[in-house]
Every structure is written in C-alpha cells, then in structure tokens.
Design a protein around this motif. Structure first.
Motif, short mmCIF file in Angstrom:
data_model
loop_
_atom_site.label_atom_id
_atom_site.label_comp_id
_atom_site.label_asym_id
_atom_site.label_seq_id
_atom_site.Cartn_x
_atom_site.Cartn_y
_atom_site.Cartn_z
N THR A 142 15.82 -2.25 -0.12
CA THR A 142 14.72 -1.57 -0.80
C THR A 142 15.02 -1.33 -2.28
OG1 THR A 142 14.19 -0.48 1.28
CG2 THR A 142 13.19 0.42 -0.72
N GLU A 163 11.29 1.04 -9.49
CA GLU A 163 10.66 2.35 -9.63
C GLU A 163 9.28 2.33 -9.00
OE1 GLU A 163 12.00 5.07 -10.82
OE2 GLU A 163 13.91 4.09 -11.30
N TRP A 164 9.08 3.12 -7.95
CA TRP A 164 7.80 3.18 -7.26
C TRP A 164 6.95 4.28 -7.86
CZ3 TRP A 164 6.42 -0.52 -3.91
CH2 TRP A 164 5.26 -0.33 -3.16
N ASP A 165 5.65 4.06 -7.93
CA ASP A 165 4.73 5.04 -8.51
C ASP A 165 4.73 6.31 -7.66
OD1 ASP A 165 2.75 6.44 -9.75
OD2 ASP A 165 1.25 4.84 -9.69
N THR A 166 5.17 7.41 -8.25
CA THR A 166 5.25 8.67 -7.51
C THR A 166 3.89 9.24 -7.17
OG1 THR A 166 5.42 9.88 -9.61
CG2 THR A 166 7.49 9.23 -8.53
N CYS A 225 12.32 -3.02 -4.89
CA CYS A 225 11.19 -2.13 -5.16
C CYS A 225 11.25 -1.49 -6.54
CB CYS A 225 11.09 -1.04 -4.09
SG CYS A 225 10.44 -1.65 -2.52
N SER A 282 1.56 7.51 -5.73
CA SER A 282 1.04 6.79 -4.58
C SER A 282 0.99 7.70 -3.36
CB SER A 282 1.93 5.57 -4.27
OG SER A 282 1.96 4.68 -5.36
N TRP A 312 8.87 -5.20 6.24
CA TRP A 312 8.45 -3.99 5.55
C TRP A 312 8.22 -2.90 6.60
CZ3 TRP A 312 5.15 -4.21 0.58
CH2 TRP A 312 5.61 -5.22 -0.26
N GLU A 360 6.70 7.66 4.01
CA GLU A 360 7.13 7.79 2.61
C GLU A 360 6.12 7.09 1.70
OE1 GLU A 360 9.65 9.44 1.45
OE2 GLU A 360 10.60 9.99 3.35
N LYS A 361 6.23 7.35 0.39
CA LYS A 361 5.34 6.70 -0.57
C LYS A 361 5.72 5.26 -0.83
CE LYS A 361 4.22 11.07 -2.90
NZ LYS A 361 4.19 11.80 -4.18
N CYS A 362 6.97 4.91 -0.58
CA CYS A 362 7.46 3.55 -0.81
C CYS A 362 7.86 2.93 0.52
CB CYS A 362 8.67 3.58 -1.75
SG CYS A 362 9.48 1.99 -1.99
#
Length: 453
Positions: A152, A158-161, A156, A163, A132, A137-139
C-alpha cells in the motif's frame, strides 16, 4: 438464508418490465447466513458467517461439494482473483484477515493479517496483479498476492484525507476502473493511471542526488540526501519491478552527499559530498547491511571498518558537484572551479585543470560513447572536454547562468538550461534552437527512446 440457488437465464420470463428467472436447483450450503457468492467458468464458491467456504461444480452442484474453514471469524467478503497466470479465491473476515485459497481444492495458500477492522470489500485488479481490500478506512489496502506483501505505501502515496471511508470494491473490466461504495452513501471511481509513479521510495528527508544501474536485469538505485548517507535500493524481483528494498547504506561523509557514480569495469561505487571529499567503495564489501540496524551504523566508522573504503580523495577545496567514469579514470568537478582526473585502479591523482571555468561549476554530463564529457557553470558556458586527452574541445556560450546540461544520444545534441530558457546545440557547438520555459527550470532529463526533453 443458508441456501444457494441456481437459475436458468436463457428461458427467463419477462412481464411488465420485470424478469422472472426459473429455478434449476438449490443446495443448503452453510449453517449460517451466506455473505457472498462468486464463480469461475466451472466452479461456484460461497462463503458464510459460519467461517466456511463451499465449492460446487457448476454443472452438478449437489455432487462433490467441498467445504473448508480458513477463518476464525465469520466471512464478510468473497471474491475471485484471477489474471493470465493464476486464479485464487480470496476471502475476508470479521477476524480482520484475508485468506487466499486454491480454486481447485480450497487449500489455504496465503494469509494477510494486520488490517484495522472487519474486511468489508475486495476486488482484484489484473493490470497490476494486486488485490484491493477495504476495511472501513479512507484508503484501500493493496496486496501483492504472489509475493505475500502489503504494498500500500509503495503505490498509494498520499491519500486524500477528505475521502469517505470505503465499504465495497468492484473492478470493472474494460474500463480499467475500481468502483468503491462508501459509508457516506457515495460512489468513488478509482482509475488506473498509466502515467502515475510505479514505485514510491521514502528514503530521505531531503533528496540530493540519484544514480541507477542495471545488473542481471535488476535495477539498482543509489540515492543520497541531507543525512550524508548513501542508500542502495534493489528491485525485489523481476516479477515485481515496482518493489524496491534497501540493501545497504554507505556512511563515510561528514556532510550531505551531492553526487554518485559507478565504475563498471572495476565494480566500484564513487560518492562525493559537500565537504569536498570523494569516497571510492568496493560494492561487494562496502556499506552497512540495513539488517544490522543502528548498532552496525554506529560501529561503521570504527578503525576496524574504515578499511572497507578503497580510497578517499580530499584534494578539492570546495564541494564536489559532478562525477564521471571513463574506463578506469574518474573525473570530478567542484565549486573550486577545478577539474580533476583520478586513476581508480591505482587510487591516485592524475591531472588537474585548476580553472576549468571562470565561475562556479554547476555539474558534469558524461558521453562515454563519444569519449567526451561536458561541464557547465555560472559563467554561462558549457565546455566539452576530450576525456582521454584531458583537453577542452568546444565552448558553448548561453545567455545566463547554466543550471543544467544534458546530452541527447537519440538526436546527438546538447541541451543547456538557464533559469528560464533551454537551448539545443549540435555536437560541434552550433546553437540550433531555443525555447522559453516560462518558469524556472529545476530539472532536465532526456527520453532515451524518443529523444524528447
């Protein structure tokens, strides 16, 4: 700031809740600031802003120290990546790259590039054997060290925007968690979820059907969507079962594909669509290699390439919603209420039941081990047919339109689903029990290990 010091732990002195460590030795290691230290059982590694990595013997740091430079910029992060089979030294840099080196001689093994910013943190997760990487970045980026792949987008989703942007990453052994610090001074706990999806395949704008088979211990997926294209995906390797690559595309339908099946005895792929046409392909010859790009797709339906289709059956008068192969015989069902039997070896029509149901047929469920198949319809019936005799054996009446039907090979039972109710039937057609789902049933499958629905 460029010195690495070793301390004794066993004879530390504690006074007034403060522990004092007695120094053992020190080594002037780098010409610039040291940004990270990590260790194995016998080695110690350090990385500095001079772009170099130093390796020391833990028992005798001042002898046989090894120095190497693998980055063009200063090192910003350093970690040890290890699992049951391998160990690596991973370094991140201001040059926006990650290097993987051997812990034995610091030889450069792999390089990952294309990160959006300076590498701020890294950690290795043994469960998934992935590295990792955080770079503001957020992700996090997820890298497969063994295959040199950035996976990735496959893991991963859809990552929570909302975050915050990630800064440092730490793997906590035993807790199966990754702890991340963020630029907003918060801690994020990222937990490994064994029930989460193991692979993400962004194949179609709208999915219609999916079929899978196993060849030489490699899973092959055939999927189709709104675009009237059938895509063939295969596992990248037996080491990386969660990675799939698109190998071929089959383009010969004018409208969206609704069902797919396979004839193992002849190694044929069968597809059917909304236009009522059934296409039969030789899997070794059919399809367009994805590497060919759009030019190959554009030329596929030219006269020179149409002969890659073995057969095309167009006797159905409406959309084909179900396919099944019993030996070399193909069975198809359609909204025109008919059941049709085809000889795939000779490529010809064998027999038709013009009115298999009183209403629109919803689909087909095959039970090759018993030599039967079931068809279900909006007339509320599940019909079980003898595949060899082409005759109706059992009729099961449900209280409403049957949208789904499955055979449970573990318990040897049929399951039918109306809009809100699931019914369980014996093989002979006796209704054993029913239960309400509370909400509309949109999909139905059976766990082939436990027999759960």
């Amino acid at each position: 700031r460029s010195i690495v010091r070793w301390y004794f732990i066993n004879d530390a002195l504690t006074r007034e809740n403060t522990t004092y460590l007695r120094p053992w030795t020190s080594v002037r290691a780098h010409g610039e600031v040291i940004c990270g230290i990590c260790a194995t059982e016998t080695k110690v590694f350090s990385g500095g802003h001079d772009g170099g990595i130093m390796m020391y013997e833990a028992s005798n740091p001042k002898s046989n120290a090894v120095h190497t430079t693998v980055h063009k910029g200063a090192i910003s992060s350093l970690t040890i990546a290890f699992d049951d089979d391998n160990k690596w030294v991973a370094t991140g840099s201001f040059d926006r790259s990650v290097c993987i080196c051997s812990p034995h001689d610091l030889k450069l093994l792999q390089r990952f590039s294309g990160f959006t910013n300076t590498i701020t943190g890294m950690c290795y997760v043994p469960q998934t054997r992935c590295l990792w990487v955080a770079c503001g970045e957020k992700c996090p980026y997820v890298m497969d060290v063994r295959m040199t792949l950035n996976i990735t987008k496959y893991v991963c989703g859809e990552w929570d925007t909302r975050s915050p942007r990630l800064d440092k990453l730490f793997y906590v052994e035993g807790m199966n968690e990754v702890i991340a610090t963020s630029t907003s001074h918060s801690l994020l706990f990222l937990r490994y979820n064994p029930g989460a999806h193991s692979a993400l395949i962004p194949a179609h704008t709208e999915w219609e059907t999916l079929f899978y088979c196993v060849k030489n211990n490699i899973v092959e997926l055939f999927c189709a969507g709104e675009e009237a294209v059938v895509s063939k995906w295969t596992q990248f390797s037996t080491l990386n079962t969660y990675l799939y690559m698109c190998q071929k595309e089959y383009i010969a339908h004018k409208r969206k594909v609704l069902c797919i099946t396979q004839c193992p005895e002849l190694d044929l792929l069968v597809t059917a669509s909304e236009d009522g046409v059934i296409n039969v392909w030789n899997q070794d010859l059919g399809g367009v290699a994805v590497a060919g790009g759009t030019d190959a797709e554009a030329d596929f339906l030219s006269a020179g390439n149409k002969d890659q289709l073995l057969y095309q059956f167009d006797e159905h008068r409406d959309r084909v919603v179900g396919l099944s192969c019993h030996g070399k015989t193909l069975i198809s069902v359609s909204w025109d209420r008919s059941l049709r039997f085809w000889d795939l070896d000779a490529g010809k029509h064998l027999f038709t039941h013009p009115d298999g149901h009183d209403g629109v047929v919803r689909g087909l469920e095959s039970v090759p081990a018993r030599g039967v198949f079931g068809t279900y319809s909006e007339d509320g019936n599940l019909h079980v047919w003898d595949a060899s005799q082409r005759s109706l054996k059992i009729r099961m009446k449900s209280p409403g339109d049957v949208f789904h039907a499955r055979w449970n090979p573990v318990r040897e039972e049929w399951i039918t689903a109306t809009e809100f109710v699931c019914l369980i039937w014996s093989f002979t057609g006796e209704c054993l029990r029913k239960f309400s789902c509370g909400r509309p049933v949109t999909a139905l499958c059976v766990d082939l290990t436990q027999g759960d629905i």
